[in-house]
Write an enzyme that holds these catalytic residues in place. Sequence first.
Site, PDB file in Angstrom:
ATOM      1  CG  HIS A  47       3.204   5.960 -10.783  1.00 36.09           C
ATOM      2  ND1 HIS A  47       3.852   4.845 -10.321  1.00 36.09           N
ATOM      3  CD2 HIS A  47       3.931   6.399 -11.842  1.00 36.09           C
ATOM      4  CE1 HIS A  47       4.935   4.622 -11.044  1.00 36.09           C
ATOM      5  NE2 HIS A  47       5.006   5.561 -11.976  1.00 36.09           N
ATOM      6  CG  ASP A  49      -3.585   4.383  -2.907  1.00 39.04           C
ATOM      7  OD1 ASP A  49      -2.811   4.943  -3.706  1.00 39.04           O
ATOM      8  OD2 ASP A  49      -3.307   4.189  -1.720  1.00 39.04           O
TER       9      ASP A  49
HETATM   10  P1  ADQ Z   1       1.930   6.872  -2.826  1.00 34.77           P
HETATM   11  O1  ADQ Z   1       0.657   7.654  -2.808  1.00 34.77           O
HETATM   12  O2  ADQ Z   1       3.109   7.524  -2.195  1.00 34.77           O
HETATM   13  O3  ADQ Z   1       2.318   6.395  -4.295  1.00 34.77           O
HETATM   14  P2  ADQ Z   1       2.105   4.019  -1.857  1.00 34.77           P
HETATM   15  O4  ADQ Z   1       1.983   3.177  -3.060  1.00 34.77           O
HETATM   16  O5  ADQ Z   1       1.405   3.438  -0.679  1.00 34.77           O
HETATM   17  O6  ADQ Z   1       1.547   5.485  -2.023  1.00 34.77           O
HETATM   18  O7  ADQ Z   1       3.641   4.160  -1.516  1.00 34.77           O
HETATM   19  C1  ADQ Z   1       4.060   4.763  -0.333  1.00 34.77           C
HETATM   20  C2  ADQ Z   1       5.495   4.388  -0.054  1.00 34.77           C
HETATM   21  O8  ADQ Z   1       6.005   5.275   0.927  1.00 34.77           O
HETATM   22  C3  ADQ Z   1       5.643   2.974   0.474  1.00 34.77           C
HETATM   23  O9  ADQ Z   1       6.756   2.373  -0.107  1.00 34.77           O
HETATM   24  C4  ADQ Z   1       5.863   3.187   1.977  1.00 34.77           C
HETATM   25  O10 ADQ Z   1       6.699   2.241   2.580  1.00 34.77           O
HETATM   26  C5  ADQ Z   1       6.508   4.553   2.021  1.00 34.77           C
HETATM   27  N1  ADQ Z   1       6.133   5.210   3.298  1.00 34.77           N
HETATM   28  C6  ADQ Z   1       4.902   5.537   3.700  1.00 34.77           C
HETATM   29  N2  ADQ Z   1       4.955   6.055   4.953  1.00 34.77           N
HETATM   30  C7  ADQ Z   1       6.232   6.029   5.341  1.00 34.77           C
HETATM   31  C8  ADQ Z   1       6.940   6.411   6.521  1.00 34.77           C
HETATM   32  N3  ADQ Z   1       6.344   6.915   7.605  1.00 34.77           N
HETATM   33  N4  ADQ Z   1       8.254   6.259   6.548  1.00 34.77           N
HETATM   34  C9  ADQ Z   1       8.892   5.756   5.492  1.00 34.77           C
HETATM   35  N5  ADQ Z   1       8.297   5.360   4.362  1.00 34.77           N
HETATM   36  C10 ADQ Z   1       6.984   5.499   4.271  1.00 34.77           C
HETATM   37  C11 ADQ Z   1       1.792   6.597  -5.617  1.00 34.77           C
HETATM   38  C12 ADQ Z   1       0.313   6.195  -5.809  1.00 34.77           C
HETATM   39  C13 ADQ Z   1       0.091   4.758  -5.366  1.00 34.77           C
HETATM   40  C14 ADQ Z   1       1.037   3.827  -6.137  1.00 34.77           C
HETATM   41  C15 ADQ Z   1       2.479   4.342  -6.072  1.00 34.77           C
HETATM   42  C16 ADQ Z   1       3.384   3.559  -7.019  1.00 34.77           C
HETATM   43  O11 ADQ Z   1      -0.538   7.092  -5.090  1.00 34.77           O
HETATM   44  O12 ADQ Z   1      -1.256   4.363  -5.589  1.00 34.77           O
HETATM   45  O13 ADQ Z   1       0.990   2.545  -5.547  1.00 34.77           O
HETATM   46  O14 ADQ Z   1       2.564   5.708  -6.458  1.00 34.77           O
HETATM   47  O15 ADQ Z   1       2.845   3.523  -8.299  1.00 34.77           O
END
Ligand code: ADQ
Length: 466
Positions: free
Chosen positions: A157, A365
């Site tokens: 991921h 990311d």
């Molecule tokens: P993350 O680093 O966690 O994931 P991301 O893909 O942006 O990053 O996902 C974050 C998730 O958390 C989103 O669904 C978002 O809605 C939720 N979130 C963030 N802040 C929040 C808040 N304050 N309250 C509630 N929900 C919140 C890792 C990798 C990424 C990759 C994903 C999936 O780092 O690059 O996209 O896995 O593969």
Amino acid sequence: MSRLIVVSNRVNPPSGKGDESVGGLAMALAAALREYSGLWFGWSGKTTPEFTGQLAMQRIDGVTVATVDLEEADVDEYYNGYANKTLWPLFHYRQDLTAYDRAYGEGYERVNRRFAETLRPLIEAGDLVWIHDYHLIPLARELRKLGVKNRMGFFLHVPWPAHQVLTTLPGHKQLVQAMFDYDLVGFHIAEYQQAFEEYVLNEAAGEQIGPGLWKAFGRTVRVGAYPIGIDAADFAKLVRSARAVRMRDLMAACTVFRNLIVGVDRLDYSKGLEERFIGFERFLADNPDLRREVLMLQIAPVSREGVEAYQEIRARLDSLSGRINGEFSDIDWAPFRYVNKNYRRDELAGIYRAGRVGLVTPLRDGMNLVAKEYVAAQDPDDPGVLILSRFAGAARQLTEALLVNPNSPEELAEALKQALSMDKPERIRRWQALYENVQREDVTAWRDAYVADLEHIQARPTKLAS
Ligand code: ADQ
């Protein structure tokens, strides 16, 4: 259809009611499992004085989950240690934050062995085993040692780093060798796949023996790019929910005569928050006439608090947000709101909808699902503008966003100005292209493409004569 066993470090399926605040990975895996019979295995998030391998089985909103507790030392050395102080920073090109400690490496191996021993009895002939993320790279090797012949896939991921970066890791070869115990290895985008292939060519004397098929260490593995998406249909429903509408109205009431710029990230140094704050500060400094017309809202719930680098970045962000408001606020107005809270998914949908600009500027990311959620939440008749880092995997798909180098405050300030002044026809044109991609390459497409490829691999490639 084969049974699917999904394995990831943490197991926290959402309830499906919009009231959860789980990460992107959890959302994606839960969606994958709801369609297949099978189970989701991983760490419970709890500790026990002594590891017993005792499984806790539960059924949560149509998904069977099996979890196991770990010892304190496991959490320190495997989770906070090797996973989050070694592999996470290194894979995000932060060699300055990468810790190399023998105990971490040993903890990583031990926990992967423990997971394998606990999971082994649950695996039946014909099951597909799909293992996720950098915490669990050696898991297939440990399962193979226990005689598991099933098809096993791995999905990463996070970014796979350039081979020159990976070779700074002591024991990098064993780590890559362990990838060859899988049948299929998936990355988000072609760039990460190519970086892996370059490593195999240059460091492991490997060779390509077919499209996406590589031979090294006396084994073969298939590799491919599978860009992860969001559950776009579900998100569209969330945006129309009463809570989302209420949240949007609340945000609109807070921004009368002002445009809302919105950022939502886990509080992580890879997300470029410091650079983003400085870019916003530059925008305010360079555009006195626009200052009173904006409010920036940054939501960043704290994560990985057991790791010092996260405590340090949190302190720096506290001070930076104070500085910006101190410098630019007036008695009746402040430009910046910085919130360390988790929100329900339906509330987040409403917040995104209210944002005239979505500011998603990670330094690195793997993909970034927030960018996709922001797009999915927009009003088709009056959409906002997505500003996206070129270093997010999502930038390969969301090419109609305003793509920026997150390290440049000038570029961020300029993009903000462009976004805020963009006319409606251009906003609609860009958004339509973005939304088309978010809908088409959604989480179902991701899961189906990956699982179909894993299923089509006939049998585990036999050991080749090297
Ligand atoms: P993350 O680093 O966690 O994931 P991301 O893909 O942006 O990053 O996902 C974050 C998730 O958390 C989103 O669904 C978002 O809605 C939720 N979130 C963030 N802040 C929040 C808040 N304050 N309250 C509630 N929900 C919140 C890792 C990798 C990424 C990759 C994903 C999936 O780092 O690059 O996209 O896995 O593969």
